[in-house]
Scaffold this motif. Structure first.
Motif, mmCIF file in Angstrom:
data_model
loop_
_atom_site.group_PDB
_atom_site.id
_atom_site.type_symbol
_atom_site.label_atom_id
_atom_site.label_comp_id
_atom_site.label_asym_id
_atom_site.label_seq_id
_atom_site.Cartn_x
_atom_site.Cartn_y
_atom_site.Cartn_z
ATOM 1 N N UNK A 4 0.854 -1.180 0.000
ATOM 2 C CA UNK A 4 0.000 0.000 0.000
ATOM 3 C C UNK A 4 0.897 1.239 0.000
ATOM 4 N N UNK A 5 0.484 2.250 -0.721
ATOM 5 C CA UNK A 5 1.306 3.454 -0.809
ATOM 6 C C UNK A 5 1.193 4.294 0.460
ATOM 7 N N UNK A 6 2.239 5.077 0.694
ATOM 8 C CA UNK A 6 2.221 6.019 1.818
ATOM 9 C C UNK A 6 1.078 7.010 1.647
ATOM 10 N N UNK A 7 0.844 7.438 0.417
ATOM 11 C CA UNK A 7 -0.250 8.379 0.157
ATOM 12 C C UNK A 7 -1.595 7.797 0.595
ATOM 13 N N UNK A 14 -5.210 7.774 8.139
ATOM 14 C CA UNK A 14 -4.769 8.634 9.228
ATOM 15 C C UNK A 14 -3.292 8.673 9.552
ATOM 16 N N UNK A 15 -2.428 8.222 8.633
ATOM 17 C CA UNK A 15 -0.991 8.370 8.895
ATOM 18 C C UNK A 15 -0.677 9.864 8.976
ATOM 19 N N UNK A 16 0.005 10.270 10.021
ATOM 20 C CA UNK A 16 0.270 11.688 10.259
ATOM 21 C C UNK A 16 1.344 12.257 9.343
ATOM 22 N N UNK A 17 2.220 11.397 8.834
ATOM 23 C CA UNK A 17 3.314 11.832 7.966
ATOM 24 C C UNK A 17 3.824 10.617 7.205
ATOM 25 N N UNK A 18 4.731 10.821 6.265
ATOM 26 C CA UNK A 18 5.310 9.675 5.556
ATOM 27 C C UNK A 18 6.452 8.993 6.323
ATOM 28 N N UNK A 19 6.646 9.391 7.578
ATOM 29 C CA UNK A 19 7.671 8.725 8.387
ATOM 30 C C UNK A 19 7.252 7.281 8.641
ATOM 31 N N UNK A 20 8.233 6.414 8.678
ATOM 32 C CA UNK A 20 7.958 4.982 8.820
ATOM 33 C C UNK A 20 7.069 4.664 10.018
ATOM 34 N N UNK A 21 7.365 5.251 11.168
ATOM 35 C CA UNK A 21 6.575 4.923 12.359
ATOM 36 C C UNK A 21 5.116 5.346 12.219
ATOM 37 N N UNK A 22 4.854 6.463 11.532
ATOM 38 C CA UNK A 22 3.469 6.895 11.312
ATOM 39 C C UNK A 22 2.752 5.981 10.325
ATOM 40 N N UNK A 23 3.462 5.567 9.290
ATOM 41 C CA UNK A 23 2.868 4.663 8.300
ATOM 42 C C UNK A 23 2.564 3.300 8.915
ATOM 43 N N UNK A 24 3.497 2.777 9.690
ATOM 44 C CA UNK A 24 3.290 1.469 10.332
ATOM 45 C C UNK A 24 2.117 1.546 11.308
ATOM 46 N N UNK A 25 2.039 2.619 12.069
ATOM 47 C CA UNK A 25 0.933 2.772 13.014
ATOM 48 C C UNK A 25 -0.418 2.793 12.285
ATOM 49 N N UNK A 26 -0.501 3.540 11.191
ATOM 50 C CA UNK A 26 -1.748 3.601 10.423
ATOM 51 C C UNK A 26 -2.085 2.236 9.829
ATOM 52 N N UNK A 27 -1.081 1.561 9.280
ATOM 53 C CA UNK A 27 -1.318 0.240 8.707
ATOM 54 C C UNK A 27 -1.811 -0.735 9.775
ATOM 55 N N UNK A 28 -1.128 -0.762 10.894
ATOM 56 C CA UNK A 28 -1.488 -1.683 11.969
ATOM 57 C C UNK A 28 -2.897 -1.417 12.489
ATOM 58 N N UNK A 29 -3.240 -0.160 12.627
ATOM 59 C CA UNK A 29 -4.562 0.207 13.143
ATOM 60 C C UNK A 29 -5.686 -0.159 12.185
ATOM 61 N N UNK A 30 -5.382 -0.207 10.896
ATOM 62 C CA UNK A 30 -6.421 -0.430 9.881
ATOM 63 C C UNK A 30 -6.153 -1.674 9.044
#
Length: 61
Positions: A4-7, A14-30
């Motif tokens: 899945x793309x960062x965009x 709801x990823x807050x930024x393209x930083x890895x930790x924000x992307x992983x958090x959004x992926x994990x949550x959804x």
């Protein structure tokens, strides 16, 4: 296999930024919803690999 793309993670999950930790958090949550969309596309296209983009999420409802 799918990815899945960062965009898409930022725009729809709801990823807050393209930083890895924000992307992983959004992926994990959804993850469940993301995997449901990927499974639907696999069934529709018979593809072996899918890259989920923002448009796929938008059309999945």
């Amino acid at each position: 296999m799918y990815s899945i793309t960062a965009e898409a993670l930022e725009t729809h999950f709801g990823a807050r930024s393209p930083r890895e930790e924000d992307l992983v958090r959004a992926f994990t949550s959804h993850r469940q919803r993301i995997e449901h969309i990927a499974e639907s596309l696999f069934e529709l296209t018979q593809a072996r690999e899918i890259l989920l983009r923002s448009g796929h999420i938008r059309f999945a409802g």
